[in-house]
Scaffold this active site. Sequence first.
Site, PDB file in Angstrom:
ATOM      1  N   ASN A 132      -8.295  11.826 -18.929  1.00  0.00           N
ATOM      2  CA  ASN A 132      -8.042  13.071 -19.663  1.00  0.00           C
ATOM      3  C   ASN A 132      -6.654  12.971 -20.302  1.00  0.00           C
ATOM      4  OD1 ASN A 132      -7.626  15.669 -20.521  1.00  0.00           O
ATOM      5  ND2 ASN A 132      -7.731  16.610 -18.487  1.00  0.00           N
TER       6      ASN A 132
ATOM      7  N   LYS B 274      -5.296  15.008 -22.282  1.00  0.00           N
ATOM      8  CA  LYS B 274      -4.688  16.336 -22.440  1.00  0.00           C
ATOM      9  C   LYS B 274      -4.034  16.459 -23.830  1.00  0.00           C
ATOM     10  CE  LYS B 274      -4.255  16.579 -17.460  1.00  0.00           C
ATOM     11  NZ  LYS B 274      -3.593  17.122 -16.288  1.00  0.00           N
TER      12      LYS B 274
ATOM     13  N   HIS C  21     -11.505  22.737 -16.119  1.00  0.00           N
ATOM     14  CA  HIS C  21     -10.252  22.087 -15.719  1.00  0.00           C
ATOM     15  C   HIS C  21      -9.230  23.154 -15.310  1.00  0.00           C
ATOM     16  CE1 HIS C  21      -6.534  19.857 -15.842  1.00  0.00           C
ATOM     17  NE2 HIS C  21      -7.272  18.776 -15.658  1.00  0.00           N
TER      18      HIS C  21
ATOM     19  N   GLU D 254      -6.201  23.539 -15.879  1.00  0.00           N
ATOM     20  CA  GLU D 254      -5.308  24.050 -16.930  1.00  0.00           C
ATOM     21  C   GLU D 254      -6.034  25.069 -17.809  1.00  0.00           C
ATOM     22  OE1 GLU D 254      -4.181  20.119 -18.106  1.00  0.00           O
ATOM     23  OE2 GLU D 254      -3.303  19.928 -16.109  1.00  0.00           O
TER      24      GLU D 254
ATOM     25  N   GLU E 218     -10.336  18.656  -8.060  1.00  0.00           N
ATOM     26  CA  GLU E 218      -8.942  18.479  -8.444  1.00  0.00           C
ATOM     27  C   GLU E 218      -8.092  19.575  -7.809  1.00  0.00           C
ATOM     28  OE1 GLU E 218      -8.555  16.139 -12.273  1.00  0.00           O
ATOM     29  OE2 GLU E 218      -9.104  18.135 -12.912  1.00  0.00           O
TER      30      GLU E 218
ATOM     31  N   GLY F 133      -0.696  16.351 -11.858  1.00  0.00           N
ATOM     32  CA  GLY F 133       0.532  16.124 -12.612  1.00  0.00           C
ATOM     33  C   GLY F 133       1.800  16.281 -11.787  1.00  0.00           C
TER      34      GLY F 133
ATOM     35  N   SER G 139      -3.067  13.195  -9.582  1.00  0.00           N
ATOM     36  CA  SER G 139      -2.102  12.113  -9.364  1.00  0.00           C
ATOM     37  C   SER G 139      -2.751  10.843  -8.815  1.00  0.00           C
ATOM     38  CB  SER G 139      -0.954  12.581  -8.458  1.00  0.00           C
ATOM     39  OG  SER G 139      -0.288  13.690  -9.061  1.00  0.00           O
TER      40      SER G 139
HETATM   41  P1  PGA Z   1      -3.044  13.893 -13.177  1.00  0.00           P
HETATM   42  O1  PGA Z   1      -4.103  14.878 -13.888  1.00  0.00           O
HETATM   43  O2  PGA Z   1      -3.744  12.592 -12.938  1.00  0.00           O
HETATM   44  O3  PGA Z   1      -1.910  13.786 -14.172  1.00  0.00           O
HETATM   45  O4  PGA Z   1      -2.631  14.551 -11.911  1.00  0.00           O
HETATM   46  C1  PGA Z   1      -5.435  14.933 -13.444  1.00  0.00           C
HETATM   47  C2  PGA Z   1      -6.211  15.885 -14.312  1.00  0.00           C
HETATM   48  O5  PGA Z   1      -5.665  16.892 -14.757  1.00  0.00           O
HETATM   49  O6  PGA Z   1      -7.417  15.665 -14.571  1.00  0.00           O
END
Ligand code: PGA
Length: 257
Positions: free
Chosen positions: A11, A13, A98, A100, A170, A176, A216
């Site tokens: 992803n 983003k 997701h 976010e 997640e 992140g 992460s």
């Molecule tokens: P990340 O994001 O690997 O940067 O933690 C995962 C995601 O949002 O799918």
Amino acid sequence: MANRRPFIGGNWKMNLHKQDALALASALADRVTGDAVQVAVFPAFPYLLPVATVLHERSAPIAVGAQDFYIKPNGAYTGEVSLSMLQDCGVTTVLVGHSERRHVLGETDPLINDKVLAALEAGMDVILAIGEKIEQREAGKTDAINIGQLGYGLAGVSSEQMKRVTVAYEPVWAIGTGKTATPEDAQKAHAVIRQAIAFMFDQTIADGVRIQYGGSMKGSNAAELLAQPDIDGGLIGGAALKAEEFAAIIDAAAVPA
Ligand code: PGA
């Protein structure tokens, strides 16, 4: 990972402008060649078509997915993009739910359910992302949150359509942040999610659904996460922005558990 084919999604983003997105696609085309692992990347809207074109020209076994879409087929929805427009650009997979989109952009469970149904109806593959916030984990509500988001997200989905659904667990506090769930904690959550799918559908469907871990995941921790029996892949953010790091995760997924 049982007998399920591992699925790794990248992803991107709201990162990478055109040159960087195309350079990454090209580097991945060099590096990702086998089909032991299903791989998809999710570029920002403006770069879906050029990234899909590069991957197609290079015959790379990498699908292109969209991070978002709108549920209506066409019409007066300023700023939105329909599923058929995405399909025109070579998109075969969409992300829904997701964290976010839930927690930054304010998407609700009913909208997420509408999106899941619209995407499946349009013939797309869907990754439904779910996961608890830190305060929910600390209050002992991890499983309740996951089961709730799963139940809402998958309401009205048929057993046949479930073949095109992947679930991404997640934990919001791990996205992140550099904090990863321990393989044991992740496995526990994944097992509960699979059980909930068996309850909603049946055991055969639950056994077939891939459940990705996200939060992460990187080259250095992918193997121990992917070795867990109910972790069938990963949804990767930060580590998906560098070809070598992302490819290392794909390599880890290719090793039979
Ligand atoms: P990340 O994001 O690997 O940067 O933690 C995962 C995601 O949002 O799918």
